[in-house]
Scaffold this motif. Structure first.
Motif, mmCIF file in Angstrom:
data_model
loop_
_atom_site.group_PDB
_atom_site.id
_atom_site.type_symbol
_atom_site.label_atom_id
_atom_site.label_comp_id
_atom_site.label_asym_id
_atom_site.label_seq_id
_atom_site.Cartn_x
_atom_site.Cartn_y
_atom_site.Cartn_z
ATOM 1 N N ILE B 31 0.834 -1.208 0.000
ATOM 2 C CA ILE B 31 0.000 0.000 0.000
ATOM 3 C C ILE B 31 0.868 1.257 0.000
ATOM 4 O O ILE B 31 0.635 2.179 -0.773
ATOM 5 C CB ILE B 31 -0.965 -0.002 1.212
ATOM 6 N N PHE B 32 1.896 1.278 0.843
ATOM 7 C CA PHE B 32 2.627 2.531 1.033
ATOM 8 C C PHE B 32 3.755 2.779 0.036
ATOM 9 O O PHE B 32 4.163 3.920 -0.147
ATOM 10 C CB PHE B 32 3.174 2.615 2.470
ATOM 11 N N MET B 33 4.275 1.726 -0.588
ATOM 12 C CA MET B 33 5.454 1.947 -1.423
ATOM 13 C C MET B 33 5.230 1.695 -2.913
ATOM 14 O O MET B 33 6.171 1.690 -3.690
ATOM 15 C CB MET B 33 6.624 1.075 -0.930
ATOM 16 N N THR B 34 3.990 1.471 -3.332
ATOM 17 C CA THR B 34 3.776 1.151 -4.748
ATOM 18 C C THR B 34 3.194 2.325 -5.534
ATOM 19 O O THR B 34 2.660 2.137 -6.613
ATOM 20 C CB THR B 34 2.850 -0.078 -4.908
ATOM 21 N N ASN B 39 10.163 3.256 -6.399
ATOM 22 C CA ASN B 39 10.028 3.011 -4.963
ATOM 23 C C ASN B 39 9.704 1.551 -4.697
ATOM 24 O O ASN B 39 10.268 0.939 -3.792
ATOM 25 C CB ASN B 39 8.874 3.853 -4.407
ATOM 26 N N ALA B 40 8.786 1.009 -5.497
ATOM 27 C CA ALA B 40 8.361 -0.378 -5.308
ATOM 28 C C ALA B 40 9.539 -1.319 -5.522
ATOM 29 O O ALA B 40 9.777 -2.224 -4.719
ATOM 30 C CB ALA B 40 7.237 -0.705 -6.281
ATOM 31 N N PHE B 41 10.311 -1.074 -6.589
ATOM 32 C CA PHE B 41 11.445 -1.935 -6.906
ATOM 33 C C PHE B 41 12.504 -1.884 -5.790
ATOM 34 O O PHE B 41 12.970 -2.919 -5.308
ATOM 35 C CB PHE B 41 12.054 -1.513 -8.255
ATOM 36 N N THR B 47 14.040 -5.351 0.873
ATOM 37 C CA THR B 47 13.366 -6.386 1.678
ATOM 38 C C THR B 47 14.026 -7.736 1.417
ATOM 39 O O THR B 47 14.265 -8.513 2.354
ATOM 40 C CB THR B 47 11.864 -6.469 1.317
ATOM 41 N N ALA B 48 14.338 -8.004 0.135
ATOM 42 C CA ALA B 48 14.977 -9.280 -0.210
ATOM 43 C C ALA B 48 16.332 -9.407 0.490
ATOM 44 O O ALA B 48 16.648 -10.455 1.059
ATOM 45 C CB ALA B 48 15.143 -9.375 -1.724
ATOM 46 N N ASN B 143 6.011 -8.819 -7.162
ATOM 47 C CA ASN B 143 4.647 -8.473 -6.751
ATOM 48 C C ASN B 143 4.495 -6.949 -6.589
ATOM 49 O O ASN B 143 3.559 -6.345 -7.115
ATOM 50 C CB ASN B 143 4.352 -9.192 -5.429
ATOM 51 N N LEU B 144 5.472 -6.326 -5.908
ATOM 52 C CA LEU B 144 5.400 -4.869 -5.681
ATOM 53 C C LEU B 144 5.459 -4.103 -7.007
ATOM 54 O O LEU B 144 4.683 -3.168 -7.231
ATOM 55 C CB LEU B 144 6.556 -4.405 -4.789
ATOM 56 N N VAL B 145 6.387 -4.522 -7.886
ATOM 57 C CA VAL B 145 6.541 -3.818 -9.170
ATOM 58 C C VAL B 145 5.278 -3.961 -10.014
ATOM 59 O O VAL B 145 4.802 -2.982 -10.611
ATOM 60 C CB VAL B 145 7.800 -4.328 -9.919
#
Lengths: 197, 203
Positions: B31-34, B39-41, B47-48, B143-145
């Motif tokens: 929700i917050f970074m996409t 930012n998402a990448f 995180t990885a 997923n985020l991207v």
């Protein structure tokens, strides 16, 4: 739980805490120099491009910064004449900090203004404070009147739904003007002292 | 463990057993970074990295930590790994103008890291935990991207700055907001489950 188990748990928690603490302290000691270097480093090209005709840039190390100012860079042309300065500032906006870079030309008017970072998400609040329709209002300003929300006598229009972040950008510009004023005062004092001697 | 089995562990982490798709963990990051693909990448990559380091450390220490204080110890170890990575990346990769701390903030509050430590790292070897964490991290990043791209296309009508819709077709701004993220995330989860089900020979 018997005493032995409790002692084992406390020992494990303490050991893990100590291990994490030691690793972090040691790693911070190893990279401290590089971290400081990075924090004070200046992406020179971006700053130089803000005022046309700039060839070199200098970051004075002994300069005192006003509240909200994080870095001051002086700009020079190829002959060594000052073309202006770039002042990096920080203030509070919607959901977090607003970082603004303000470039002044040699006549102390705002030549360019970049909102480097803001925490406002698109579609709701603060990002609108970074749009040119807001930031362009500051270009060409040579003074700020904080209590009336105006620059060079012109009232700054805040963007609907982004008032808090707009106020943050405005505070950043005010901090940049304060810094500029202090720099000029200090230069005048030095000139007067030089003349008296 | 053979190379093939290790690859199977990686694939399991990537989509089949990935808690992002099976248990909807890490939804707050979504929700917050996409709102932006970059930012998402970057959030996914950091995180990885945090997952790999913390899962390997937790797996290596699983025998010396009593089960009664497992969670506080794991939280401490994750915090340590996260801060250590932050120091290193800030010091050696100064390409981010305003630092990388804002990409680490959502990682710090993400349940994904603790969830994977509790779900996999404490039961498996150090290398397997690292391989699984890498798979989960890559799956999470993809997923985020994907969410960020779909959010931009459906919600803002833009694909990497290029307008997608023309004429009377307008983007649906709901997709750019939090409820839209949940909807997109749900669709991706369903799709991944369908693919995983087919590969396992199931429904």
């Amino acid at each position: 739980m018997n005493r032995k188990t409790i002692a084992a748990c406390i020992l494990a928690l303490g050991s893990v805490f100590l291990l994490v603490f030691l690793v972090l302290v040691i790693s911070h000691m190893i990279v401290a120099d590089r971290l400081n270097e990075h924090l004070t480093s200046v992406p020179q090209e971006e700053r130089m491009a803000m005022v046309p005709g700039t060839e070199t840039i200098e970051v004075p190390e002994d300069m005192e910064y006003a509240d909200g100012v994080t870095c001051v860079s002086l700009l020079y042309d190829e002959n060594g004449n000052e073309t202006g300065c770039v002042i990096d500032t920080v203030s509070t906006g919607s959901d977090g900090d607003v970082i603004v870079r303000v470039a002044f030309d040699d006549e102390d008017t705002i030549a360019a203004l970049d909102v480097i970072e803001h925490a406002g998400l698109p579609t709701n609040l603060g990002y609108k404070a970074a749009l040119p329709e807001f930031t362009d209002q500051f270009i060409g300003a040579s003074s700020i009147t904080a209590y009336s929300g105006s620059v060079s006598g012109r009232l700054i229009k805040f963007i609907d739904d982004a008032d808090y972040s707009c106020a943050g950008v405005y505070s950043c510009v005010a901090a940049a003007f304060t810094q500029l004023k202090e720099m000029r005062l200090s230069e005048n004092e030095q000139t007067t002292e030089g003349g008296t001697e | 463990m053979s190379r093939k089995e290790r690859f199977s562990v990686f694939l399991g982490g990537l989509y089949r057993d990935n808690p992002v798709f099976t248990a909807a963990l890490g939804i707050c990051c979504s929700i917050f970074m996409t709102y932006d693909v970059r930012n998402a990448f970057l959030t996914g990559v950091f995180t990885a990295l945090t997952l790999v380091v913390s899962d390997m450390v937790i797996s290596a220490m699983k025998r010396v930590i009593p089960k009664q204080v497992r969670i506080p110890c794991h939280m401490l170890l994750i915090f340590g790994s996260l801060t250590f990575l932050q120091f290193m990346l800030n010091a050696y990769f100064p390409m981010f103008e305003s630092g990388i701390n804002k990409y680490f903030l959502p990682v710090a509050v993400s349940c994904l890291v603790l969830g994977r430590a509790e779900g996999y790292a404490i039961k498996n070897s150090v290398i397997n935990s690292g391989v699984d964490a890498l798979g989960v991290g890559i799956g999470f990043t993809v997923n985020l991207v994907l969410i960020a791209i779909l959010r931009d296309v459906l919600g803002n009508g833009m694909f990497f700055g290029t307008p997608v819709f023309s004429g009377n077709v307008k983007p649906v701004s709901l997709f750019a907001m939090a409820p839209g993220v949940l909807f997109i995330s749900g669709c991706i989860c369903a799709l991944v489950k369908k693919i995983a089900g087919r590969k396992d020979g199931g429904e």
